[in-house]
Design a protein around this motif. Structure first.
Motif, PDB file in Angstrom:
ATOM      1  N   ALA A 109     -27.390 -39.439  51.870  1.00  0.00           N
ATOM      2  CA  ALA A 109     -26.105 -40.047  51.507  1.00  0.00           C
ATOM      3  C   ALA A 109     -25.225 -39.049  50.764  1.00  0.00           C
ATOM      4  O   ALA A 109     -24.023 -38.946  51.037  1.00  0.00           O
ATOM      5  N   GLY A 110     -25.808 -38.304  49.852  1.00  0.00           N
ATOM      6  CA  GLY A 110     -25.044 -37.297  49.123  1.00  0.00           C
ATOM      7  C   GLY A 110     -24.496 -36.212  50.035  1.00  0.00           C
ATOM      8  O   GLY A 110     -23.339 -35.793  49.905  1.00  0.00           O
ATOM      9  N   GLU A 111     -25.329 -35.763  50.963  1.00  0.00           N
ATOM     10  CA  GLU A 111     -24.892 -34.718  51.901  1.00  0.00           C
ATOM     11  C   GLU A 111     -23.776 -35.214  52.816  1.00  0.00           C
ATOM     12  O   GLU A 111     -22.796 -34.504  53.059  1.00  0.00           O
ATOM     13  N   ALA A 112     -23.916 -36.422  53.345  1.00  0.00           N
ATOM     14  CA  ALA A 112     -22.900 -36.969  54.247  1.00  0.00           C
ATOM     15  C   ALA A 112     -21.579 -37.180  53.501  1.00  0.00           C
ATOM     16  O   ALA A 112     -20.502 -36.861  54.027  1.00  0.00           O
ATOM     17  N   HIS A 113     -21.660 -37.697  52.295  1.00  0.00           N
ATOM     18  CA  HIS A 113     -20.453 -37.895  51.486  1.00  0.00           C
ATOM     19  C   HIS A 113     -19.796 -36.541  51.198  1.00  0.00           C
ATOM     20  O   HIS A 113     -18.572 -36.392  51.307  1.00  0.00           O
ATOM     21  N   HIS A 114     -20.605 -35.571  50.860  1.00  0.00           N
ATOM     22  CA  HIS A 114     -20.099 -34.222  50.596  1.00  0.00           C
ATOM     23  C   HIS A 114     -19.409 -33.650  51.838  1.00  0.00           C
ATOM     24  O   HIS A 114     -18.352 -33.007  51.728  1.00  0.00           O
ATOM     25  N   ASP A 115     -19.986 -33.874  53.009  1.00  0.00           N
ATOM     26  CA  ASP A 115     -19.383 -33.395  54.265  1.00  0.00           C
ATOM     27  C   ASP A 115     -17.957 -33.912  54.421  1.00  0.00           C
ATOM     28  O   ASP A 115     -17.088 -33.204  54.922  1.00  0.00           O
ATOM     29  N   VAL A 116     -17.741 -35.147  54.008  1.00  0.00           N
ATOM     30  CA  VAL A 116     -16.433 -35.775  54.187  1.00  0.00           C
ATOM     31  C   VAL A 116     -15.440 -35.329  53.113  1.00  0.00           C
ATOM     32  O   VAL A 116     -14.301 -34.987  53.419  1.00  0.00           O
ATOM     33  N   VAL A 117     -15.859 -35.312  51.867  1.00  0.00           N
ATOM     34  CA  VAL A 117     -14.885 -35.087  50.782  1.00  0.00           C
ATOM     35  C   VAL A 117     -14.798 -33.646  50.294  1.00  0.00           C
ATOM     36  O   VAL A 117     -13.786 -33.274  49.684  1.00  0.00           O
ATOM     37  N   ALA A 118     -15.812 -32.823  50.562  1.00  0.00           N
ATOM     38  CA  ALA A 118     -15.834 -31.500  49.944  1.00  0.00           C
ATOM     39  C   ALA A 118     -15.941 -30.338  50.925  1.00  0.00           C
ATOM     40  O   ALA A 118     -16.157 -29.196  50.512  1.00  0.00           O
ATOM     41  N   GLU A 119     -15.792 -30.615  52.227  1.00  0.00           N
ATOM     42  CA  GLU A 119     -15.842 -29.544  53.220  1.00  0.00           C
ATOM     43  C   GLU A 119     -14.648 -29.667  54.161  1.00  0.00           C
ATOM     44  O   GLU A 119     -14.186 -30.772  54.437  1.00  0.00           O
ATOM     45  N   ASP A 120     -14.208 -28.509  54.664  1.00  0.00           N
ATOM     46  CA  ASP A 120     -13.124 -28.560  55.644  1.00  0.00           C
ATOM     47  C   ASP A 120     -13.711 -28.849  57.027  1.00  0.00           C
ATOM     48  O   ASP A 120     -14.924 -29.047  57.170  1.00  0.00           O
ATOM     49  N   ALA A 121     -12.872 -28.880  58.035  1.00  0.00           N
ATOM     50  CA  ALA A 121     -13.299 -29.255  59.387  1.00  0.00           C
ATOM     51  C   ALA A 121     -14.354 -28.317  59.958  1.00  0.00           C
ATOM     52  O   ALA A 121     -15.156 -28.714  60.807  1.00  0.00           O
ATOM     53  N   SER A 122     -14.383 -27.065  59.474  1.00  0.00           N
ATOM     54  CA  SER A 122     -15.371 -26.116  59.982  1.00  0.00           C
ATOM     55  C   SER A 122     -16.651 -26.108  59.150  1.00  0.00           C
ATOM     56  O   SER A 122     -17.565 -25.335  59.431  1.00  0.00           O
ATOM     57  N   GLY A 123     -16.718 -26.950  58.117  1.00  0.00           N
ATOM     58  CA  GLY A 123     -17.910 -27.017  57.286  1.00  0.00           C
ATOM     59  C   GLY A 123     -17.890 -26.112  56.071  1.00  0.00           C
ATOM     60  O   GLY A 123     -18.857 -26.045  55.324  1.00  0.00           O
ATOM     61  N   MET A 124     -16.783 -25.422  55.873  1.00  0.00           N
ATOM     62  CA  MET A 124     -16.669 -24.544  54.707  1.00  0.00           C
ATOM     63  C   MET A 124     -16.314 -25.377  53.481  1.00  0.00           C
ATOM     64  O   MET A 124     -15.571 -26.352  53.580  1.00  0.00           O
ATOM     65  N   PRO A 125     -16.817 -24.986  52.316  1.00  0.00           N
ATOM     66  CA  PRO A 125     -16.541 -25.777  51.112  1.00  0.00           C
ATOM     67  C   PRO A 125     -15.075 -25.702  50.700  1.00  0.00           C
ATOM     68  O   PRO A 125     -14.433 -24.661  50.822  1.00  0.00           O
ATOM     69  N   LEU A 126     -14.574 -26.837  50.221  1.00  0.00           N
ATOM     70  CA  LEU A 126     -13.224 -26.895  49.681  1.00  0.00           C
ATOM     71  C   LEU A 126     -13.281 -26.618  48.182  1.00  0.00           C
ATOM     72  O   LEU A 126     -14.255 -26.975  47.519  1.00  0.00           O
ATOM     73  N   ALA A 127     -12.236 -26.020  47.666  1.00  0.00           N
ATOM     74  CA  ALA A 127     -12.135 -25.849  46.220  1.00  0.00           C
ATOM     75  C   ALA A 127     -12.099 -27.239  45.584  1.00  0.00           C
ATOM     76  O   ALA A 127     -11.599 -28.200  46.181  1.00  0.00           O
ATOM     77  N   GLN A 128     -12.617 -27.341  44.366  1.00  0.00           N
ATOM     78  CA  GLN A 128     -12.700 -28.631  43.674  1.00  0.00           C
ATOM     79  C   GLN A 128     -11.375 -29.377  43.686  1.00  0.00           C
ATOM     80  O   GLN A 128     -11.330 -30.574  43.938  1.00  0.00           O
ATOM     81  N   GLU A 129     -10.282 -28.682  43.457  1.00  0.00           N
ATOM     82  CA  GLU A 129      -8.970 -29.346  43.401  1.00  0.00           C
ATOM     83  C   GLU A 129      -8.493 -29.822  44.772  1.00  0.00           C
ATOM     84  O   GLU A 129      -7.554 -30.608  44.864  1.00  0.00           O
ATOM     85  N   ASN A 130      -9.172 -29.373  45.840  1.00  0.00           N
ATOM     86  CA  ASN A 130      -8.799 -29.794  47.193  1.00  0.00           C
ATOM     87  C   ASN A 130      -9.730 -30.860  47.778  1.00  0.00           C
ATOM     88  O   ASN A 130      -9.587 -31.224  48.945  1.00  0.00           O
ATOM     89  N   HIS A 131     -10.697 -31.330  46.987  1.00  0.00           N
ATOM     90  CA  HIS A 131     -11.582 -32.394  47.484  1.00  0.00           C
ATOM     91  C   HIS A 131     -10.749 -33.606  47.872  1.00  0.00           C
ATOM     92  O   HIS A 131      -9.755 -33.926  47.224  1.00  0.00           O
ATOM     93  N   VAL A 132     -11.163 -34.253  48.936  1.00  0.00           N
ATOM     94  CA  VAL A 132     -10.428 -35.400  49.468  1.00  0.00           C
ATOM     95  C   VAL A 132     -10.668 -36.608  48.568  1.00  0.00           C
ATOM     96  O   VAL A 132     -11.814 -37.010  48.341  1.00  0.00           O
ATOM     97  N   THR A 133      -9.573 -37.175  48.085  1.00  0.00           N
ATOM     98  CA  THR A 133      -9.671 -38.369  47.235  1.00  0.00           C
ATOM     99  C   THR A 133      -8.954 -39.570  47.844  1.00  0.00           C
ATOM    100  O   THR A 133      -9.244 -40.696  47.482  1.00  0.00           O
TER     101      THR A 133
END
Length: 155
Positions: A109-133
């Motif tokens: 669940a944590g990984e799937a949620h992270h995929d949605v809110v903390a990664e871009d479309a290519s799977g690269m991590p987003l900066a904290q301020e760019n997390h999807v809210t």
């Protein structure tokens, strides 16, 4: 006596593939569990409660099937290494099968949620301020992840 030996040999030839198939199916259950639970989180995030529940229950059932087979000694260490995802093997500790399933689900669940809110479309991590809210944007991304993961094929 010779007839018995022939019948015994033929029965082994028939039963051995069945046992091998059962072992493969048991190990496969661990992968179905992970996929179903990942997809259940995507379904929940996109607002599809019915699909979320179906996938969660499937993951739970497959997880129980796998753990029962593992506890029964169905798999050799080589089969576990070859067939079961390392993350599942790492989390296979606890006082009960329910506890182990909870550990695996929490991780997935944590990984799937992270995929949605903390990664871009290519799977690269987003900066904290760019997390999807934004809730609507999360739902759209979850829908995309759901489709990309072929979740509708999990039956």
């Amino acid at each position: 006596m010779r007839t018995f030996a022939v019948i015994f040999t033929l029965s082994l030839l028939v039963l051995l593939p069945v046992r091998t198939f059962a072992i493969e199916e048991g190990a496969r259950a661990s992968r179905v569990m992970l996929s179903a639970w990942t997809c259940s989180i995507y379904a929940e995030m996109k607002g599809d409660k019915v699909e979320q529940e179906r996938l969660f229950n499937m993951g739970y059932d497959k997880g129980k099937q796998f753990i029962e087979a593992a506890v029964a000694g169905t798999f050799s260490p080589e089969q576990l290494r070859a067939e079961v995802p390392i993350m599942v093997r790492m989390l296979m500790a606890g006082p009960t099968s329910e506890f182990v399933l909870g550990r695996v689900f929490e991780f997935v669940a944590g990984e799937a949620h992270h995929d949605v809110v903390a990664e871009d479309a290519s799977g690269m991590p987003l900066a904290q301020e760019n997390h999807v809210t934004d809730t609507k944007l999360k739902a759209m991304i979850a829908e995309t992840r759901y489709s990309q993961a072929n979740c509708e094929l999990i039956r």
